[in-house]
Design a protein around this motif. Structure first.
Motif, PDB file in Angstrom:
ATOM      1  N   ILE A  54     -14.227  -4.462   2.597  1.00  0.00           N
ATOM      2  CA  ILE A  54     -13.988  -4.352   4.139  1.00  0.00           C
ATOM      3  C   ILE A  54     -12.929  -4.022   4.457  1.00  0.00           C
ATOM      4  O   ILE A  54     -12.328  -4.425   4.563  1.00  0.00           O
ATOM      5  CB  ILE A  54     -15.832  -4.762   5.006  1.00  0.00           C
ATOM      6  N   ASP A  55     -12.305  -2.728   5.285  1.00  0.00           N
ATOM      7  CA  ASP A  55     -11.558  -2.586   5.882  1.00  0.00           C
ATOM      8  C   ASP A  55     -11.603  -2.774   7.143  1.00  0.00           C
ATOM      9  O   ASP A  55     -12.994  -3.273   7.838  1.00  0.00           O
ATOM     10  CB  ASP A  55     -10.556  -1.326   6.382  1.00  0.00           C
ATOM     11  N   ASN A  56     -10.273  -3.310   8.470  1.00  0.00           N
ATOM     12  CA  ASN A  56     -10.844  -3.343   9.747  1.00  0.00           C
ATOM     13  C   ASN A  56     -11.429  -2.752   9.797  1.00  0.00           C
ATOM     14  O   ASN A  56     -11.862  -3.953  11.705  1.00  0.00           O
ATOM     15  CB  ASN A  56      -8.679  -3.917   9.636  1.00  0.00           C
ATOM     16  N   SER A  57     -11.239  -1.247  10.188  1.00  0.00           N
ATOM     17  CA  SER A  57     -11.860  -0.575  11.269  1.00  0.00           C
ATOM     18  C   SER A  57     -13.654  -0.288  10.561  1.00  0.00           C
ATOM     19  O   SER A  57     -14.542  -1.162  12.528  1.00  0.00           O
ATOM     20  CB  SER A  57     -11.764   0.747  11.338  1.00  0.00           C
ATOM     21  N   ALA A  58     -13.521  -1.099   9.574  1.00  0.00           N
ATOM     22  CA  ALA A  58     -14.998  -0.758   9.388  1.00  0.00           C
ATOM     23  C   ALA A  58     -16.124  -2.052   9.911  1.00  0.00           C
ATOM     24  O   ALA A  58     -17.142  -2.567  10.437  1.00  0.00           O
ATOM     25  CB  ALA A  58     -15.456  -0.487   7.968  1.00  0.00           C
ATOM     26  N   ALA A  59     -14.866  -3.066   9.248  1.00  0.00           N
ATOM     27  CA  ALA A  59     -15.237  -4.903  10.562  1.00  0.00           C
ATOM     28  C   ALA A  59     -15.607  -4.401  11.776  1.00  0.00           C
ATOM     29  O   ALA A  59     -16.418  -5.096  12.136  1.00  0.00           O
ATOM     30  CB  ALA A  59     -14.247  -5.978  10.310  1.00  0.00           C
ATOM     31  N   ALA A  60     -14.469  -4.431  12.394  1.00  0.00           N
ATOM     32  CA  ALA A  60     -15.087  -3.548  13.787  1.00  0.00           C
ATOM     33  C   ALA A  60     -16.378  -3.216  14.137  1.00  0.00           C
ATOM     34  O   ALA A  60     -17.237  -4.181  14.894  1.00  0.00           O
ATOM     35  CB  ALA A  60     -13.568  -3.384  14.607  1.00  0.00           C
ATOM     36  N   GLU A 140      -5.953   7.098   5.233  1.00  0.00           N
ATOM     37  CA  GLU A 140      -6.864   6.040   5.787  1.00  0.00           C
ATOM     38  C   GLU A 140      -8.150   6.777   5.357  1.00  0.00           C
ATOM     39  O   GLU A 140      -8.544   7.701   4.814  1.00  0.00           O
ATOM     40  CB  GLU A 140      -6.401   6.573   7.036  1.00  0.00           C
ATOM     41  N   ILE A 141      -9.184   5.638   5.071  1.00  0.00           N
ATOM     42  CA  ILE A 141     -10.382   5.840   4.676  1.00  0.00           C
ATOM     43  C   ILE A 141     -10.998   5.453   6.444  1.00  0.00           C
ATOM     44  O   ILE A 141     -10.768   3.608   6.225  1.00  0.00           O
ATOM     45  CB  ILE A 141     -10.743   4.847   3.712  1.00  0.00           C
ATOM     46  N   LYS A 142     -11.806   6.374   6.978  1.00  0.00           N
ATOM     47  CA  LYS A 142     -12.333   5.494   8.186  1.00  0.00           C
ATOM     48  C   LYS A 142     -13.922   6.473   7.959  1.00  0.00           C
ATOM     49  O   LYS A 142     -14.264   6.984   7.403  1.00  0.00           O
ATOM     50  CB  LYS A 142     -11.686   6.488   9.669  1.00  0.00           C
ATOM     51  N   LEU A 143     -14.439   5.277   9.587  1.00  0.00           N
ATOM     52  CA  LEU A 143     -16.027   5.901   9.323  1.00  0.00           C
ATOM     53  C   LEU A 143     -16.411   7.415   9.353  1.00  0.00           C
ATOM     54  O   LEU A 143     -17.427   7.012   8.727  1.00  0.00           O
ATOM     55  CB  LEU A 143     -16.272   5.173  10.826  1.00  0.00           C
TER      56      LEU A 143
END
Length: 279
Positions: A54-60, A140-143
């Motif tokens: 899990i990356d930071n954006s997914a964690a948030a 970048e891999i975003k939501l």
């Protein structure tokens, strides 16, 4: 005035006696619930941050969703503790969620697919991929989307629902890759000489893997050439340099050994008319 005050205090006391315990219980639940939300939110954030998947954006995002769900449950419990029916609230909340879901189908689809991408990891930032015919390096891999930069330095943003519905080719996933080159030579060429020249060249290149072993054999009788196929393996990071170097060096070694590389030719015959033939 005194009578009014007595009535007010009496009513206040009656309310406290009748509902005071309920209110105190609701306040206790509220305080306890806020503490539980804080603990759960911190625990989820810590666990998701430590996860390599899990990356930071997914964690948030996951932390926010969990906190929202816990707050909604707390609100339902508080309303029930105060003596109100929660059936209507749950129904209304369900209707609102359904309406929002219907209005945001594409967005929610990209969000869901983004979560799938984060956990399945068909690629990661830095990989060179082809997604539905678009090739480039993943930045970048975003939501909701994936950002890639093409070889001609164009930034392409692809929605996650499009990503998962497309064929994904990850050129960086495996540590080594195989390349294939076709080497055409003249029909008059000495086959053994061709094989020894090219294989000596291949074996001298330290970037080419010894295992799996290189392959170089005559594979087809072409219309104007004998076609040899060369298959070799190299580290993924060296792939293109090895391929281009082989193409240049094979041409040079064949020329040095007077091995002809044929090319298509066309013969044109001019036919004269009867009048021109008699002149």
């Amino acid at each position: 005035m005194k009578e009014v005050w007595n009535q007010f205090t009496g009513a206040l006391w009656s309310f406290f006696v009748g509902y005071g315990l309920t209110i105190m219980r609701a306040l206790a639940i509220f305080v306890l619930g806020v503490l539980v939300v804080a603990v759960v939110r911190k625990a989820v954030k810590r666990s998701s941050m430590k996860s390599r998947k899990i990356d930071n954006s997914a964690a948030a995002f996951i932390t926010s969703v969990v906190a929202l769900v816990v707050y909604v449950l707390l609100a339902v419990i508080l309303i029930g503790a105060l003596g109100f029916s929660t059936a209507g609230l749950v129904s209304a909340f369900s209707a609102v969620v359904l309406a929002i879901g219907l209005g945001m189908q594409n967005t929610l689809s990209s969000l869901t697919n983004g979560i799938v991408l984060i956990f399945t990891k068909p690629f990661k930032a830095g990989d060179f991929v082809d997604i539905g015919g678009t090739s480039g390096t993943v930045k970048e891999i975003k939501l909701f989307s994936v950002k890639i930069v093409t070889t001609d330095n164009l930034t392409v943003v692809i929605p996650n629902n499009t990503v998962l519905s497309s064929v994904i080719i990850n050129y960086s996933k495996m540590p080594i890759r195989r390349m294939e080159l076709v080497v055409p030579v003249s029909y008059d060429s000495d086959i053994d000489k061709v094989k020894s020249c090219v294989m000596a060249l291949v074996e001298s290149d330290e970037r080419i893997c010894k295992e799996p072993a290189p392959f170089f054999r005559l594979t087809e009788y072409g219309s104007s050439s004998l076609d040899f196929t060369l298959r070799v393996w190299a580290n993924t990071s060296d792939f293109w340099n090895v391929k281009f170097d082989l193409m240049e060096r094979i041409l040079g070694v064949l020329r040095d050994n007077n091995i002809e590389i044929p090319y298509d030719q066309m013969e044109v015959h001019l036919v004269k008319s009867g009048k021109e033939a008699n002149e």
